[in-house]
Design an enzyme around this catalytic site. Structure first.
Site, PDB file in Angstrom:
ATOM      1  N   THR A 218       0.822  -1.206   0.000  1.00 17.97           N
ATOM      2  CA  THR A 218       0.000   0.000   0.000  1.00 17.97           C
ATOM      3  C   THR A 218       0.856   1.256   0.000  1.00 17.97           C
ATOM      4  O   THR A 218       1.997   1.239   0.492  1.00 17.97           O
ATOM      5  CB  THR A 218      -0.909  -0.005   1.250  1.00 17.97           C
ATOM      6  OG1 THR A 218      -1.523   1.273   1.386  1.00 17.97           O
ATOM      7  CG2 THR A 218      -0.101  -0.269   2.525  1.00 17.97           C
ATOM      8  N   ASP A 219       0.284   2.342  -0.512  1.00 17.59           N
ATOM      9  CA  ASP A 219       1.006   3.624  -0.454  1.00 17.59           C
ATOM     10  C   ASP A 219       1.151   4.130   0.980  1.00 17.59           C
ATOM     11  O   ASP A 219       1.950   5.030   1.251  1.00 17.59           O
ATOM     12  CB  ASP A 219       0.302   4.675  -1.325  1.00 17.59           C
ATOM     13  CG  ASP A 219      -1.146   4.938  -0.945  1.00 17.59           C
ATOM     14  OD1 ASP A 219      -1.654   4.292  -0.007  1.00 17.59           O
ATOM     15  OD2 ASP A 219      -1.766   5.804  -1.593  1.00 17.59           O
ATOM     16  N   GLU A 220       0.348   3.562   1.895  1.00 19.01           N
ATOM     17  CA  GLU A 220       0.384   4.066   3.270  1.00 19.01           C
ATOM     18  C   GLU A 220       1.721   3.818   3.962  1.00 19.01           C
ATOM     19  O   GLU A 220       1.989   4.408   5.009  1.00 19.01           O
ATOM     20  CB  GLU A 220      -0.719   3.417   4.096  1.00 19.01           C
ATOM     21  CG  GLU A 220      -2.088   3.805   3.625  1.00 19.01           C
ATOM     22  CD  GLU A 220      -3.158   3.450   4.638  1.00 19.01           C
ATOM     23  OE1 GLU A 220      -2.834   3.230   5.809  1.00 19.01           O
ATOM     24  OE2 GLU A 220      -4.322   3.402   4.224  1.00 19.01           O
ATOM     25  N   TYR A 245      -1.946  -0.696  11.066  1.00 17.34           N
ATOM     26  CA  TYR A 245      -2.085  -1.367   9.761  1.00 17.34           C
ATOM     27  C   TYR A 245      -0.894  -1.074   8.861  1.00 17.34           C
ATOM     28  O   TYR A 245      -0.223  -1.998   8.364  1.00 17.34           O
ATOM     29  CB  TYR A 245      -3.396  -0.930   9.074  1.00 17.34           C
ATOM     30  CG  TYR A 245      -3.400  -1.188   7.579  1.00 17.34           C
ATOM     31  CD1 TYR A 245      -3.426  -2.485   7.074  1.00 17.34           C
ATOM     32  CD2 TYR A 245      -3.362  -0.124   6.666  1.00 17.34           C
ATOM     33  CE1 TYR A 245      -3.404  -2.723   5.701  1.00 17.34           C
ATOM     34  CE2 TYR A 245      -3.355  -0.360   5.297  1.00 17.34           C
ATOM     35  CZ  TYR A 245      -3.368  -1.664   4.821  1.00 17.34           C
ATOM     36  OH  TYR A 245      -3.345  -1.898   3.470  1.00 17.34           O
ATOM     37  N   LYS A 249       2.170  -3.459   7.190  1.00 14.99           N
ATOM     38  CA  LYS A 249       2.411  -3.596   5.740  1.00 14.99           C
ATOM     39  C   LYS A 249       3.859  -3.214   5.424  1.00 14.99           C
ATOM     40  O   LYS A 249       4.524  -3.857   4.597  1.00 14.99           O
ATOM     41  CB  LYS A 249       1.441  -2.729   4.943  1.00 14.99           C
ATOM     42  CG  LYS A 249      -0.007  -3.164   4.990  1.00 14.99           C
ATOM     43  CD  LYS A 249      -0.260  -4.545   4.402  1.00 14.99           C
ATOM     44  CE  LYS A 249      -0.120  -4.574   2.905  1.00 14.99           C
ATOM     45  NZ  LYS A 249      -0.516  -5.897   2.355  1.00 14.99           N
TER      46      LYS A 249
HETATM   47  P1  NAD Z   1      -9.923  -7.167   2.221  1.00 14.09           P
HETATM   48  O1  NAD Z   1      -9.917  -6.911   3.692  1.00 14.09           O
HETATM   49  O2  NAD Z   1     -11.142  -6.829   1.438  1.00 14.09           O
HETATM   50  O3  NAD Z   1      -9.585  -8.696   1.926  1.00 14.09           O
HETATM   51  C1  NAD Z   1      -8.605  -9.386   2.621  1.00 14.09           C
HETATM   52  C2  NAD Z   1      -8.778 -10.871   2.323  1.00 14.09           C
HETATM   53  O4  NAD Z   1      -7.721 -11.565   2.981  1.00 14.09           O
HETATM   54  C3  NAD Z   1     -10.087 -11.456   2.847  1.00 14.09           C
HETATM   55  O5  NAD Z   1     -10.667 -12.290   1.883  1.00 14.09           O
HETATM   56  C4  NAD Z   1      -9.659 -12.248   4.060  1.00 14.09           C
HETATM   57  O6  NAD Z   1     -10.514 -13.352   4.340  1.00 14.09           O
HETATM   58  C5  NAD Z   1      -8.261 -12.683   3.670  1.00 14.09           C
HETATM   59  N1  NAD Z   1      -7.413 -12.971   4.829  1.00 14.09           N
HETATM   60  C6  NAD Z   1      -7.220 -12.192   5.927  1.00 14.09           C
HETATM   61  N2  NAD Z   1      -6.378 -12.798   6.779  1.00 14.09           N
HETATM   62  C7  NAD Z   1      -6.024 -13.973   6.206  1.00 14.09           C
HETATM   63  C8  NAD Z   1      -5.164 -15.033   6.595  1.00 14.09           C
HETATM   64  N3  NAD Z   1      -4.508 -15.014   7.763  1.00 14.09           N
HETATM   65  N4  NAD Z   1      -5.021 -16.083   5.757  1.00 14.09           N
HETATM   66  C9  NAD Z   1      -5.686 -16.129   4.570  1.00 14.09           C
HETATM   67  N5  NAD Z   1      -6.519 -15.159   4.175  1.00 14.09           N
HETATM   68  C10 NAD Z   1      -6.681 -14.088   4.978  1.00 14.09           C
HETATM   69  O7  NAD Z   1      -8.654  -6.392   1.666  1.00 14.09           O
HETATM   70  P2  NAD Z   1      -8.478  -5.566   0.319  1.00 14.09           P
HETATM   71  O8  NAD Z   1      -8.975  -4.185   0.512  1.00 14.09           O
HETATM   72  O9  NAD Z   1      -8.986  -6.380  -0.785  1.00 14.09           O
HETATM   73  O10 NAD Z   1      -6.884  -5.491   0.264  1.00 14.09           O
HETATM   74  C11 NAD Z   1      -6.147  -6.554  -0.316  1.00 14.09           C
HETATM   75  C12 NAD Z   1      -4.674  -6.215  -0.256  1.00 14.09           C
HETATM   76  O11 NAD Z   1      -4.433  -4.988  -0.944  1.00 14.09           O
HETATM   77  C13 NAD Z   1      -4.135  -6.003   1.152  1.00 14.09           C
HETATM   78  O12 NAD Z   1      -2.839  -6.562   1.206  1.00 14.09           O
HETATM   79  C14 NAD Z   1      -4.067  -4.498   1.300  1.00 14.09           C
HETATM   80  O13 NAD Z   1      -3.061  -4.130   2.206  1.00 14.09           O
HETATM   81  C15 NAD Z   1      -3.731  -4.087  -0.100  1.00 14.09           C
HETATM   82  N6  NAD Z   1      -4.166  -2.754  -0.518  1.00 14.09           N
HETATM   83  C16 NAD Z   1      -5.465  -2.381  -0.347  1.00 14.09           C
HETATM   84  C17 NAD Z   1      -5.885  -1.139  -0.826  1.00 14.09           C
HETATM   85  C18 NAD Z   1      -7.327  -0.701  -0.691  1.00 14.09           C
HETATM   86  O14 NAD Z   1      -7.641   0.422  -1.069  1.00 14.09           O
HETATM   87  N7  NAD Z   1      -8.223  -1.520  -0.198  1.00 14.09           N
HETATM   88  C19 NAD Z   1      -4.965  -0.286  -1.451  1.00 14.09           C
HETATM   89  C20 NAD Z   1      -3.640  -0.697  -1.589  1.00 14.09           C
HETATM   90  C21 NAD Z   1      -3.258  -1.947  -1.136  1.00 14.09           C
HETATM   91  O1  DAU Z   2      -4.131   4.005   0.564  1.00 16.26           O
HETATM   92  C1  DAU Z   2      -4.354   2.624   0.488  1.00 16.26           C
HETATM   93  C2  DAU Z   2      -5.198   2.180   1.673  1.00 16.26           C
HETATM   94  O2  DAU Z   2      -6.512   2.656   1.429  1.00 16.26           O
HETATM   95  C3  DAU Z   2      -5.183   0.673   1.841  1.00 16.26           C
HETATM   96  O3  DAU Z   2      -3.895   0.258   2.174  1.00 16.26           O
HETATM   97  C4  DAU Z   2      -6.166   0.235   2.937  1.00 16.26           C
HETATM   98  O4  DAU Z   2      -6.226  -1.171   2.993  1.00 16.26           O
HETATM   99  C5  DAU Z   2      -7.524   0.792   2.598  1.00 16.26           C
HETATM  100  O5  DAU Z   2      -8.439   0.491   3.648  1.00 16.26           O
HETATM  101  C6  DAU Z   2      -7.459   2.300   2.406  1.00 16.26           C
HETATM  102  O6  DAU Z   2      -7.151   2.958   3.646  1.00 16.26           O
HETATM  103  P1  DAU Z   2      -7.919   4.306   4.091  1.00 16.26           P
HETATM  104  O7  DAU Z   2      -7.820   4.398   5.560  1.00 16.26           O
HETATM  105  O8  DAU Z   2      -7.501   5.452   3.274  1.00 16.26           O
HETATM  106  O9  DAU Z   2      -9.408   3.904   3.603  1.00 16.26           O
HETATM  107  P2  DAU Z   2     -10.859   4.083   4.267  1.00 16.26           P
HETATM  108  O10 DAU Z   2     -11.834   3.632   3.242  1.00 16.26           O
HETATM  109  O11 DAU Z   2     -10.963   3.494   5.615  1.00 16.26           O
HETATM  110  O12 DAU Z   2     -10.983   5.659   4.418  1.00 16.26           O
HETATM  111  C7  DAU Z   2     -10.803   6.540   3.314  1.00 16.26           C
HETATM  112  C8  DAU Z   2     -10.875   7.958   3.837  1.00 16.26           C
HETATM  113  O13 DAU Z   2     -12.224   8.239   4.225  1.00 16.26           O
HETATM  114  C9  DAU Z   2     -10.041   8.201   5.078  1.00 16.26           C
HETATM  115  O14 DAU Z   2      -9.519   9.527   5.024  1.00 16.26           O
HETATM  116  C10 DAU Z   2     -11.035   8.090   6.221  1.00 16.26           C
HETATM  117  C11 DAU Z   2     -12.305   8.603   5.605  1.00 16.26           C
HETATM  118  N1  DAU Z   2     -13.564   8.018   6.110  1.00 16.26           N
HETATM  119  C12 DAU Z   2     -13.669   6.666   6.155  1.00 16.26           C
HETATM  120  C13 DAU Z   2     -14.847   6.077   6.547  1.00 16.26           C
HETATM  121  C14 DAU Z   2     -14.975   4.581   6.605  1.00 16.26           C
HETATM  122  C15 DAU Z   2     -14.636   8.838   6.442  1.00 16.26           C
HETATM  123  O15 DAU Z   2     -14.549  10.080   6.388  1.00 16.26           O
HETATM  124  N2  DAU Z   2     -15.797   8.250   6.832  1.00 16.26           N
HETATM  125  C16 DAU Z   2     -15.963   6.897   6.898  1.00 16.26           C
HETATM  126  O16 DAU Z   2     -17.067   6.413   7.263  1.00 16.26           O
END
Ligand code: NAD
Ligand code: DAU
Length: 433
Positions: A218-220, A245, A249
């Site tokens: 992730t960019d985080e 989190y 990562k």
């Molecule tokens: P998600 O939470 O929707 O899905 C995670 C999946 O991993 C689920 O299906 C869960 O059951 C599985 N999982 C969790 N723990 C596990 C374990 N111990 N063994 C096997 N499976 C397990 O997550 P997402 O939003 O789809 O993110 C997927 C990946 O992308 C993550 O690595 C996250 O850090 C990365 N990422 C997410 C975002 C975003 O915006 N959501 C952005 C950049 C990177």
């Molecule tokens: O940047 C990549 C990351 O983006 C991933 O690594 C994470 O897995 C993914 O969850 C996401 O993280 P954020 O914390 O940015 O995403 P989230 O959807 O939780 O929140 C997005 C923004 O919106 C953040 O600034 C918090 C805000 N927010 C979130 C929720 C759930 C609100 O204002 N209200 C809300 O109800």
């Protein structure tokens, strides 16, 4: 051309297979660039050049040949078609398919990637390894031809299970993680377990079985930027994670880098910005606001609503991961982003407008502790080196996402029945501020 079981062929094999510059002297052939042309045992041909650097393992321009100089006396060329694992390459029964393990393939981005691969890559078999935590949903993989998919319910920390799957695989794309910042603030333990120990377990299996590994990050990991800072994250930005989190990562990225350098694991890393699209869990910002509105709950905006996220549609994330997996340089990191910077307030306004609600039909609530201010990705390396570019613009992608949520209201209902309403009450309260 006869290729031994271990996937290596000596120099003579190449000469007889049609090396275009015969008569090279060994070890005089230990450096330089040579044209080669040969048939690949599984079908297809390769025409191109091979660069030999003494004592180094280097990739050819197309990344399909690696060469090793063996004690300076004999050149061994190891043939790899894409990242086909040698065992699979010569397997009798599946000569033309490769098997990719997708961890976390029942989650949001993982399942979208699996759908993308099945649709775009007909010669790939996908094995999903997913624990089906609260965030995983087997139904996210509905509609996929059973012949193309093996689903394994299991934990990436289970070394024995992981090892057995890697023994049969060509590559692994590692999405599985605890992914939600707010959860990590409430309870960081599962984040350390899955994100750090889980990645370690997978890397050990990749090392043992020489499986190509792509790590989804992730960019985080780069922390945050100020709102008025023109800078964006690049591959050179120092790590500065803020939340439990993002720190786990970051730790997992470090493990991957160390396993590449120390053990020669064939790995790449991508750090992507905020994804949106179908099947995203309703704990995340965009689907939460949409489903709130659908359920008669006013959307909730944290803090002052000015935090900026750099949005990318999950389809674009999938295509980028595929390019890196198949054509990326081993050991490299690639940032993935779609120039989608937007403030949270603006995103919420777009959702309200799309769903026919008034601009003030939402609540301000208390801020997230340690809330990162702004993320912004510079994806020049990925675009210039691999020719990737995003296809989905934010306005269109958001409209499609709202439409998907409307069509799949029952999908969200199931999540709610699993206790998500109680979670929202606990996490955010309705006390606002
Ligand atoms: P998600 O939470 O929707 O899905 C995670 C999946 O991993 C689920 O299906 C869960 O059951 C599985 N999982 C969790 N723990 C596990 C374990 N111990 N063994 C096997 N499976 C397990 O997550 P997402 O939003 O789809 O993110 C997927 C990946 O992308 C993550 O690595 C996250 O850090 C990365 N990422 C997410 C975002 C975003 O915006 N959501 C952005 C950049 C990177
Ligand atoms: O940047 C990549 C990351 O983006 C991933 O690594 C994470 O897995 C993914 O969850 C996401 O993280 P954020 O914390 O940015 O995403 P989230 O959807 O939780 O929140 C997005 C923004 O919106 C953040 O600034 C918090 C805000 N927010 C979130 C929720 C759930 C609100 O204002 N209200 C809300 O109800």
């Amino acid at each position: 051309m006869v290729v031994p079981e271990d996937g290596t062929a000596n120099f003579d094999s190449f000469v007889s297979a049609g090396l275009q510059q015969p008569g090279l002297k060994i070890p005089g052939a230990n450096t330089g660039e040579f044209a080669v042309a040969f048939k690949i045992v599984t079908g297809g041909e390769y025409n191109g050049t091979v660069k030999l650097d003494q004592g180094l393992k280097k990739e050819s321009e197309h990344g399909i040949i690696q060469e090793n100089l063996h004690k300076g006396l004999q050149v061994f060329l190891q043939i790899q078609v894409g990242f086909l694992h040698k065992k699979r390459l010569y397997a009798e029964n599946r000569r033309d398919t490769m098997t990719i393990i997708v961890t976390g393939g029942a989650g949001f981005i993982g399942s979208n990637f699996v759908h993308w691969v099945v649709e775009h890559q007909p010669d790939v078999h996908v094995t999903v390894l997913d624990k089906l935590t609260y965030a995983g949903n087997r139904a996210n993989l509905d509609g996929i031809d059973a012949g193309r998919l093996t689903f394994v319910k299991g934990d990436i920390c289970d070394a024995e299970l992981v090892d057995s799957l890697f023994a049969e695989a060509d590559a692994c794309v590692h999405f599985a993680a605890e992914s939600h910042n707010d959860n990590s603030i409430l309870g960081p333990a599962p984040f350390v377990k899955t994100n750090v120990e889980g990645t370690f377990t997978l890397l050990e299996a990749a090392r043992a079985h020489d499986v190509r590994f792509h790590h989804i990050s992730t960019d985080e990991v780069y922390g945050d930027l100020a709102l008025d800072d023109p800078a964006r994250f690049t591959e050179q930005t120092p790590y500065r994670p803020s939340s439990p989190y993002s720190s786990t990562k970051a730790a997992s990225d470090m493990l991957v880098r160390a396993w590449v350098r120390t053990y020669g694991v064939r790995a790449t890393i991508s750090n992507c910005s905020n994804n949106y699209g179908p099947r995203q869990h309703i704990e995340k910002f965009i689907p939460r606001q949409i489903t709130n509105i659908l359920n008669g709950i006013r959307p909730k905006l944290y803090g002052d609503g000015r935090n900026v996220r750099d949005w990318i549609h999950t389809e674009d994330h999938s295509s980028a991961v595929w390019e890196i997996l198949t054509r990326g340089r081993l050991g490299e990191t690639y940032l993935i982003g779609a120039d989608g910077e937007r403030g949270n307030y603006d995103v919420l306004q777009a959702i309200l407008a799309e769903m026919g609600r008034a601009p003030d039909d939402f609540d301000w609530v208390r801020d997230r502790p340690g809330h990162d201010r702004r993320y912004a990705i510079d994806s020049t390396k990925l675009r210039e080196e691999l020719g990737w570019s995003p296809r989905v613009c934010f306005d269109e992608g958001l409209q499609r996402t709202v439409a998907w949520c409307l069509e799949h209201a029952c999908w969200f209902e199931k999540l709610r029945r699993q206790g998500f309403d109680a979670y929202m009450q606990r996490q955010y309260g309705l006390d606002g501020r």
